[in-house]
Design a protein around this motif. Structure first.
Motif, PDB file in Angstrom:
ATOM      1  N   SER A  41       0.834  -1.214   0.000  1.00  0.00           N
ATOM      2  CA  SER A  41       0.000   0.000   0.000  1.00  0.00           C
ATOM      3  C   SER A  41       0.862   1.255   0.000  1.00  0.00           C
ATOM      4  N   ARG A  42       1.940   1.245   0.786  1.00  0.00           N
ATOM      5  CA  ARG A  42       2.847   2.399   0.825  1.00  0.00           C
ATOM      6  C   ARG A  42       3.399   2.707  -0.560  1.00  0.00           C
ATOM      7  N   PHE A  43       3.926   1.670  -1.211  1.00  0.00           N
ATOM      8  CA  PHE A  43       4.538   1.894  -2.518  1.00  0.00           C
ATOM      9  C   PHE A  43       3.502   2.202  -3.594  1.00  0.00           C
ATOM     10  N   ALA A  44       2.272   1.731  -3.417  1.00  0.00           N
ATOM     11  CA  ALA A  44       1.200   2.101  -4.352  1.00  0.00           C
ATOM     12  C   ALA A  44       0.898   3.597  -4.237  1.00  0.00           C
ATOM     13  N   GLU A  45       0.874   4.120  -3.018  1.00  0.00           N
ATOM     14  CA  GLU A  45       0.645   5.558  -2.824  1.00  0.00           C
ATOM     15  C   GLU A  45       1.814   6.381  -3.376  1.00  0.00           C
ATOM     16  N   ILE A  46       3.020   5.907  -3.161  1.00  0.00           N
ATOM     17  CA  ILE A  46       4.194   6.600  -3.703  1.00  0.00           C
ATOM     18  C   ILE A  46       4.141   6.584  -5.229  1.00  0.00           C
ATOM     19  N   LYS A  47       3.754   5.444  -5.812  1.00  0.00           N
ATOM     20  CA  LYS A  47       3.648   5.331  -7.268  1.00  0.00           C
ATOM     21  C   LYS A  47       2.628   6.333  -7.813  1.00  0.00           C
TER      22      LYS A  47
ATOM     23  N   ILE B  66       4.279   9.644  -7.898  1.00  0.00           N
ATOM     24  CA  ILE B  66       5.266   9.668  -8.984  1.00  0.00           C
ATOM     25  C   ILE B  66       4.563   9.885 -10.318  1.00  0.00           C
ATOM     26  N   ASP B  67       3.475   9.152 -10.536  1.00  0.00           N
ATOM     27  CA  ASP B  67       2.725   9.278 -11.792  1.00  0.00           C
ATOM     28  C   ASP B  67       2.170  10.690 -11.973  1.00  0.00           C
ATOM     29  N   LYS B  68       1.776  11.320 -10.880  1.00  0.00           N
ATOM     30  CA  LYS B  68       1.197  12.671 -10.954  1.00  0.00           C
ATOM     31  C   LYS B  68       2.260  13.751 -11.162  1.00  0.00           C
ATOM     32  N   TRP B  69       3.410  13.629 -10.475  1.00  0.00           N
ATOM     33  CA  TRP B  69       4.386  14.722 -10.447  1.00  0.00           C
ATOM     34  C   TRP B  69       5.671  14.464 -11.234  1.00  0.00           C
ATOM     35  N   GLY B  70       5.989  13.220 -11.536  1.00  0.00           N
ATOM     36  CA  GLY B  70       7.156  12.888 -12.354  1.00  0.00           C
ATOM     37  C   GLY B  70       8.510  13.288 -11.802  1.00  0.00           C
ATOM     38  N   PRO B  71       8.822  12.910 -10.559  1.00  0.00           N
ATOM     39  CA  PRO B  71      10.137  13.268 -10.012  1.00  0.00           C
ATOM     40  C   PRO B  71      11.271  12.538 -10.723  1.00  0.00           C
ATOM     41  N   THR B  72      12.431  13.175 -10.720  1.00  0.00           N
ATOM     42  CA  THR B  72      13.617  12.570 -11.345  1.00  0.00           C
ATOM     43  C   THR B  72      14.671  12.188 -10.307  1.00  0.00           C
ATOM     44  N   ARG B  73      14.402  12.479  -9.040  1.00  0.00           N
ATOM     45  CA  ARG B  73      15.346  12.165  -7.969  1.00  0.00           C
ATOM     46  C   ARG B  73      14.567  12.086  -6.658  1.00  0.00           C
ATOM     47  N   PHE B  74      15.037  11.186  -5.781  1.00  0.00           N
ATOM     48  CA  PHE B  74      14.480  11.052  -4.440  1.00  0.00           C
ATOM     49  C   PHE B  74      15.555  11.415  -3.424  1.00  0.00           C
ATOM     50  N   ILE B  75      15.143  12.103  -2.370  1.00  0.00           N
ATOM     51  CA  ILE B  75      16.007  12.410  -1.237  1.00  0.00           C
ATOM     52  C   ILE B  75      15.368  11.779  -0.007  1.00  0.00           C
ATOM     53  N   VAL B  76      16.116  10.959   0.693  1.00  0.00           N
ATOM     54  CA  VAL B  76      15.603  10.284   1.881  1.00  0.00           C
ATOM     55  C   VAL B  76      16.413  10.752   3.080  1.00  0.00           C
ATOM     56  N   GLY B  77      15.697  11.181   4.115  1.00  0.00           N
ATOM     57  CA  GLY B  77      16.365  11.592   5.345  1.00  0.00           C
ATOM     58  C   GLY B  77      16.981  10.402   6.042  1.00  0.00           C
ATOM     59  N   LEU B  78      18.215  10.556   6.485  1.00  0.00           N
ATOM     60  CA  LEU B  78      18.938   9.489   7.176  1.00  0.00           C
ATOM     61  C   LEU B  78      19.097   9.873   8.642  1.00  0.00           C
ATOM     62  N   PRO B  79      18.367   9.191   9.525  1.00  0.00           N
ATOM     63  CA  PRO B  79      18.479   9.524  10.950  1.00  0.00           C
ATOM     64  C   PRO B  79      19.748   8.958  11.560  1.00  0.00           C
TER      65      PRO B  79
END
Length: 139
Positions: free
Chosen positions: A50-56, A59-72
């Motif tokens: 479900s998480r990755f379906a929401e992310i997809k 992605i389909d709506k906004w078309g990002p070319t890069r992801f930034i993930v916070g590293l705790p």
């Protein structure tokens, strides 16, 4: 002498920032032309599918070319359990969507935000993480 038309054209890129959590994932969006991050969504799904379906869908709506993930990390820079989980999440993002992923030190990013009791701030924390990325880019 170079003419203006000889200058390289830099195409603005849409970038997503993620504040990964076990219960929620904050998502922010920005682009490299403006260099300013904005909160986008909070994903509250509990299972990976479900998480990755929401992310997809984002992605389909906004078309990002890069992801930034916070590293705790701990204040001294040492890694802990959530560090490993965030690295795994970043690897899954790259593996599923074939979009480049960068990790950004997220220490103190939540401290920038004032949190009221029970208020969900994950999308704003993601915006702080993404803004840290934009702020270090050479413009």
């Amino acid at each position: 002498m170079h003419k203006v038309e000889d200058a390289p054209v830099t195409v603005p890129q849409t970038v997503f920032g993620f504040d990964f959590g076990i219960k929620r994932i904050g998502v922010a969006m920005g682009n490299t032309m403006i260099g300013q991050a904005s909160p986008l969504a909070v994903i509250k799904s509990i299972d990976n599918q479900s998480r990755f379906a929401e992310i997809k869908a984002l992605i389909d709506k906004w078309g990002p070319t890069r992801f930034i993930v916070g590293l705790p990390l701990h204040p001294d820079g040492a890694e802990h359990e959530m560090t490993a989980r965030c690295r795994r999440f970043a690897n899954q993002l790259h593996g599923r969507f074939d979009i480049p992923v960068e990790l950004v030190d997220e220490r103190y990013s939540s401290a920038v935000l004032s949190q009221k009791r029970g208020e969900v701030i994950d999308d704003r924390a993601a915006a702080v993480i993404l803004q840290q990325y934009f702020d270090q880019l050479p413009y």
